[in-house]
Design an enzyme around this catalytic site. Structure first.
Site, PDB file in Angstrom:
ATOM      1  N   HIS A 156     -29.131  31.705  19.124  1.00 61.69           N
ATOM      2  CA  HIS A 156     -28.342  31.182  17.993  1.00 61.69           C
ATOM      3  C   HIS A 156     -28.700  31.895  16.687  1.00 61.69           C
ATOM      4  O   HIS A 156     -28.597  31.305  15.618  1.00 61.69           O
ATOM      5  CB  HIS A 156     -28.545  29.669  17.810  1.00 61.69           C
ATOM      6  CG  HIS A 156     -28.436  28.890  19.078  1.00 61.69           C
ATOM      7  ND1 HIS A 156     -27.246  28.390  19.556  1.00 61.69           N
ATOM      8  CD2 HIS A 156     -29.384  28.550  20.004  1.00 61.69           C
ATOM      9  CE1 HIS A 156     -27.461  27.757  20.707  1.00 61.69           C
ATOM     10  NE2 HIS A 156     -28.753  27.855  20.994  1.00 61.69           N
ATOM     11  N   SER A 277     -23.263  54.314  -1.711  1.00 63.97           N
ATOM     12  CA  SER A 277     -22.141  53.635  -2.361  1.00 63.97           C
ATOM     13  C   SER A 277     -21.736  54.445  -3.583  1.00 63.97           C
ATOM     14  O   SER A 277     -22.583  55.040  -4.244  1.00 63.97           O
ATOM     15  CB  SER A 277     -22.575  52.230  -2.769  1.00 63.97           C
ATOM     16  OG  SER A 277     -21.773  51.765  -3.834  1.00 63.97           O
ATOM     17  N   LYS A 283     -27.788  51.627  -2.898  1.00 61.78           N
ATOM     18  CA  LYS A 283     -27.318  51.325  -1.542  1.00 61.78           C
ATOM     19  C   LYS A 283     -27.553  52.440  -0.536  1.00 61.78           C
ATOM     20  O   LYS A 283     -27.404  53.609  -0.850  1.00 61.78           O
ATOM     21  CB  LYS A 283     -25.813  51.033  -1.579  1.00 61.78           C
ATOM     22  CG  LYS A 283     -25.482  49.732  -2.213  1.00 61.78           C
ATOM     23  CD  LYS A 283     -25.774  48.577  -1.267  1.00 61.78           C
ATOM     24  CE  LYS A 283     -24.675  47.570  -1.377  1.00 61.78           C
ATOM     25  NZ  LYS A 283     -23.912  47.347  -0.246  1.00 61.78           N
ATOM     26  N   GLU A 290     -21.563  50.386  11.731  1.00 55.80           N
ATOM     27  CA  GLU A 290     -20.374  49.573  11.446  1.00 55.80           C
ATOM     28  C   GLU A 290     -19.119  50.206  12.052  1.00 55.80           C
ATOM     29  O   GLU A 290     -18.245  49.522  12.581  1.00 55.80           O
ATOM     30  CB  GLU A 290     -20.206  49.393   9.933  1.00 55.80           C
ATOM     31  CG  GLU A 290     -21.278  48.487   9.346  1.00 55.80           C
ATOM     32  CD  GLU A 290     -21.288  48.472   7.821  1.00 55.80           C
ATOM     33  OE1 GLU A 290     -20.412  49.095   7.192  1.00 55.80           O
ATOM     34  OE2 GLU A 290     -22.195  47.837   7.262  1.00 55.80           O
TER      35      GLU A 290
END
Ligand code: ARG
Length: 461
Positions: A156, A277, A283, A290
């Site tokens: 979980h 970024s 970043k 992804e």
């Protein structure tokens, strides 16, 4: 607009119709397979006496010339031809004249395209399997290096019990082994040659289908000519196996994205596999992970698309089946690229093992072991579960771990606890005592590593 079938037509095809019908823009991808299939067909036609040796030599030289010219860029595959089959035949006739007109004897584009798609798919399947092999070797190496690297295991997405990085990667190793096996199974089932099935009902020429099959490295010829020209099961099976591979990669990517986040800091993705970024200078984004996760959708899409295309088609060939190509080709390319990039990312990733270990020590990952301690001292498991629940509540209240409680505090909740509780719930014990087959303990892990070592020797190149 060069068409093979103009004979019975009195009007030019409407331009829009022509474009809608044409497949050259995508079936040119298997120009090589188309020509290899034709060369095998010609050799077989000669062996059974339909073509002369001289005609064979002329046709083979002609096709080889076309193949060379396409590969060295002097002959472009343009959309003035309807499909790759017309392109090859028209160019052959241009080059060698009349013998070229005999190439299509005893053959239909239906069995020709069935062959081309199968040859191309078979090649792609093997290329994907090669990529998977590199990934399997990478996982195995990381497992060997991390038998003692502690980390929390989750259910979980909540910390559950401690385990090791070798064990976590080992879960993916099992998935990728099954993926590898699945590709092998599909190969074995699909590897029968449809050429010689004609349009749907075979042919009256005395074709030697066994010979064609063996020239093209198939196990043998397919056994029903209608099925041969309308079977795309193997593409669906492959797309299904590729969807499962992508699902596995996507789950692993999701974990890497989490682990790479500021909150977890379990890994650092290498600069070469990260992006920045345009606005936020701090970043370093896990874009590759992804993208692999994101591209899973288009592979599932290819599977759903072909299943749907095939479901209402009466036997035998229908033009709907031309739709088997574009999305399947895209899926083959996508999966090959995703496995290669994922493997590169995994090879260069830094595991922040101290953070992983610290995390395993927090969050009560040893609570089950504290309950097991009580069970080993005669307390029924359900009572032990309740007692440890009280310990956890006590710790949460004080902001400490089970390991930080004093023996008095333990005894106040249950007199069964003795000094040896600390050893029983230490991270080291929690991991090292778990040695049932498939568990994270080092003995169990070494056993699996040697099984995997053998599997790699037997199955991988
Ligand atoms: N481009 C067609 C396909 O991909 C080739 C077969 C054409 N056969 C036919 N009967 N029109 O399926």
């Amino acid at each position: 607009m060069a068409q093979l079938w103009g004979g019975r037509f009195t009007k030019e095809t409407d331009k829009l119709v022509y474009n809608f019908n044409a497949s050259i823009s995508f079936d040119k991808k298997f120009y090589r397979e188309d020509m290899e299939g034709s060369m095998a067909h010609v050799k077989m036609l000669t062996a059974v006496g339909i073509l002369t040796e001289e005609e064979k030599e002329q046709i083979l030289a002609g096709i080889e010339g076309i193949l060379n010219d396409v590969e060295n860029g002097t002959l472009e595959i343009t959309d003035e031809y309807e499909d790759i089959h017309s392109f090859v035949e028209a160019n052959l006739i241009d080059r060698i004249g009349d013998p070229g007109k005999k190439l299509h004897t005893g053959r239909s584009r239906n069995d020709q395209v069935a062959l081309d798609m199968k040859l191309y798919t078979r090649k792609e399947l093997l290329a994907i399997r090669d990529e998977l092999e590199e990934l399997l070797k990478t996982c195995h190496k990381l497992m060997k290096e991390n038998v003692h690297t502690a980390m929390p295991g989750f259910t979980h997405l909540q910390k559950a019990q401690p385990l090791t990085l070798a064990h976590h990667i080992g879960a993916y190793m099992e998935m990728f082994k099954r993926d590898h096996d699945r590709l092998g199974d599909i190969y074995d089932r699909m590897n029968y040659c449809p050429l010689g099935s004609g349009a749907l009902a075979g042919t009256t020429y005395p074709l030697d289908r066994e010979l064609t099959a063996s020239l093209l490295d198939f196990y043998g010829p397919t056994l029903n000519s209608m099925d041969s020209v309308s079977d795309r099961d193997y593409v669906i099976e492959l797309l299904s196996a590729l969807s499962i591979i992508m699902m596995h990669l996507s789950r692993f990517c999701e974990e890497i994205i989490l682990w790479n986040s500021n909150e977890y800091q379990f890994v650092e993705i290498d600069d070469a596999y990260s992006t920045g970024s345009s606005i936020m200078p701090q970043k370093k984004n896990p874009d590759i992970a992804e993208l692999v996760r994101g591209k899973t959708g288009r592979v599932y899409g290819a599977l759903t698309s072909l299943l749907t295309t095939m479901k209402g088609i009466p036997l035998a060939y229908n033009k709907d089946m031309q739709e088997d190509k574009e999305m399947a080709f895209d899926a083959y390319d996508t999966v090959k690229g995703c496995i290669a990039l994922f493997t590169g990312m995994l090879k260069t990733i830094t595991f922040r093992t101290q953070n992983m270990e610290n995390s395993a020590k927090n969050g009560f990952t040893n609570a089950t072991d504290a309950a097991d301690y009580l069970v080993n001292h005669g307390v029924p498991f359900r009572d032990a579960h309740g007692i440890v629940g009280q310990l956890v509540l006590f710790c949460i209240d004080k902001g400490i771990a089970l390991d930080d409680m004093t023996l008095e505090e333990y005894k106040a909740i249950s007199p069964v606890f003795e000094e040896d509780i600390y050893e029983a719930i230490s991270l080291k014990t929690c991991i090292e005592k778990r040695n049932t087959i498939g568990a994270p303990g080092p003995e169990a892990m070494e056993a699996v590593l040697s099984i995997n070592e053998k599997w790699i020797e037997e199955h991988l190149k």
